[in-house]
Design an enzyme around this catalytic site. Structure first.
Site, mmCIF file in Angstrom:
data_model
loop_
_atom_site.group_PDB
_atom_site.id
_atom_site.type_symbol
_atom_site.label_atom_id
_atom_site.label_comp_id
_atom_site.label_asym_id
_atom_site.label_seq_id
_atom_site.Cartn_x
_atom_site.Cartn_y
_atom_site.Cartn_z
ATOM 1 N N SER A 140 28.337 68.890 33.567
ATOM 2 C CA SER A 140 28.311 70.231 34.160
ATOM 3 C C SER A 140 27.592 71.199 33.212
ATOM 4 O O SER A 140 26.433 70.990 32.868
ATOM 5 C CB SER A 140 29.738 70.683 34.474
ATOM 6 O OG SER A 140 29.740 71.857 35.246
ATOM 7 N N ASP A 241 28.140 67.310 45.576
ATOM 8 C CA ASP A 241 28.066 68.393 44.587
ATOM 9 C C ASP A 241 26.959 69.366 44.992
ATOM 10 O O ASP A 241 25.817 68.938 45.211
ATOM 11 C CB ASP A 241 27.769 67.802 43.218
ATOM 12 C CG ASP A 241 27.800 68.820 42.086
ATOM 13 O OD1 ASP A 241 27.954 70.026 42.363
ATOM 14 O OD2 ASP A 241 27.644 68.389 40.921
ATOM 15 N N HIS A 273 31.655 67.440 42.401
ATOM 16 C CA HIS A 273 31.265 67.791 41.040
ATOM 17 C C HIS A 273 32.343 67.419 40.023
ATOM 18 O O HIS A 273 33.518 67.755 40.185
ATOM 19 C CB HIS A 273 30.996 69.289 40.964
ATOM 20 C CG HIS A 273 30.507 69.736 39.621
ATOM 21 N ND1 HIS A 273 29.276 69.391 39.124
ATOM 22 C CD2 HIS A 273 31.098 70.492 38.660
ATOM 23 C CE1 HIS A 273 29.112 69.923 37.930
ATOM 24 N NE2 HIS A 273 30.212 70.584 37.627
#
Length: 298
Positions: A140, A241, A273
């Site tokens: 991320s 995501d 995600h």
């Protein structure tokens, strides 16, 4: 926020410890050392200084706002990564926004990377770290940081005294956070706008908003992806995501940049995600870990 202390993990055989690398800022790392087995020991567990492991410098996620090396799911993931991939992992506890707006996280991560490859940062690293096999990785926001650390290393070189010995073999981006001022065809506008608002709050000094090269590596004026110093790259995405369109665009940009390395793509179908941290042990998380382990093994 809950924080798990460092120590021995019976499930993986990995031992971890925390090391402060900058007393002024409080920036620290958590080192993860798997059981060390020598090739000539018949598989017996030993701690021979001659046994060298790849070094994986890892940056956690949390949109630069939350997260830490001691966050329980992240700590568990790092134990699993170190144990399965047999790497000496360096998990970076960078300062968080909004108390410390960007570029603080980038500055801290750069300092931690240079510390990790200095050759004399910590006995674990000097005894067991292979400077010729360094990997940068992150999930991320941490994937965003890993990219930016690679670009910085390619543009300016590492500051470490042992820099000449350092070989950044690979970069692993797990659902990296990228964006841009112009919406991509398959990108959800609502999501992009939400990123725009958060980015403005945590990085008021960003140049060009979401087209700051640190958020949009494909923006006009961004450093050329040809400067990536690694030999190999693995870009991982999840089909559900909202970052997936940007992840694919980044992968395509690296592939067509003229960079001389090898870039690979891995997509987890039906997952969202960062699932690999929270859904630890799921079939898809295991498959992703196996892909990462295989990439590191080469």
């Amino acid at each position: 926020m809950d924080r798990v202390p460092a120590g021995f993990d019976a499930d993986t055989g990995v031992t971890s410890k925390d090391v402060v690398i900058d007393a002024a800022t409080g920036v620290s790392v958590r080192l993860f050392l798997p059981e060390v087995r020598a090739a000539d020991s018949g598989g017996d567990t030993i701690t021979a200084a001659a046994t060298k492991l790849p070094i994986a410098v890892f940056f956690h996620g949390g949109y630069f706002i939350v997260g830490s090396t001691g966050c329980p799911p992240h700590h568990r993931y790092m134990n699993s990564l170190a144990g399965n991939a047999r790497v000496l992992a360096v998990s970076v506890d960078y300062r968080l926004a909004p108390e410390h707006p960007l570029p603080a996280a980038y500055d801290d991560s750069w300092a931690a990377l240079n510390w990790a490859v200095s050759g004399a940062a910590d006995p674990w690293l000097s005894e067991h770290g292979d400077l010729g096999r360094v990997f940068l990785a992150g999930g991320s926001a941490g994937g965003n940081i890993a990219h930016n650390m690679a670009i910085a290393a390619g543009l300016t070189g590492l500051r470490a005294a042992a820099a000449a010995q350092v070989r950044i073999e690979g970069v692993i981006l797990l659902h990296p956070s990228f964006s841009g001022e112009v919406k991509l065809d398959t990108e959800a506008e609502e999501y992009r706008v939400s990123v725009q608002k958060r980015w403005a709050a945590i990085f008021p000094g960003a140049k060009g908003g979401l087209d700051d090269p640190r958020m949009n590596p494909m923006a006009a004026g961004a450093p050329s992806l040809r400067t990536l110093p690694c030999e190999r790259m693995l870009v991982c995405a999840a089909s559900e995501d909202p970052r997936r369109p940007r992840n694919w665009a980044y992968y395509e940009a690296v592939k067509s940049s003229g960079w001389g390395g090898d870039v690979e793509w891995f997509e987890s179908e039906g997952k969202g995600h960062g699932f690999f941290v929270q859904d630890y042990g799921s079939r898809e998380a295991v498959a992703l870990m196996e892909r990462v382990v295989g990439f590191i093994a080469g």
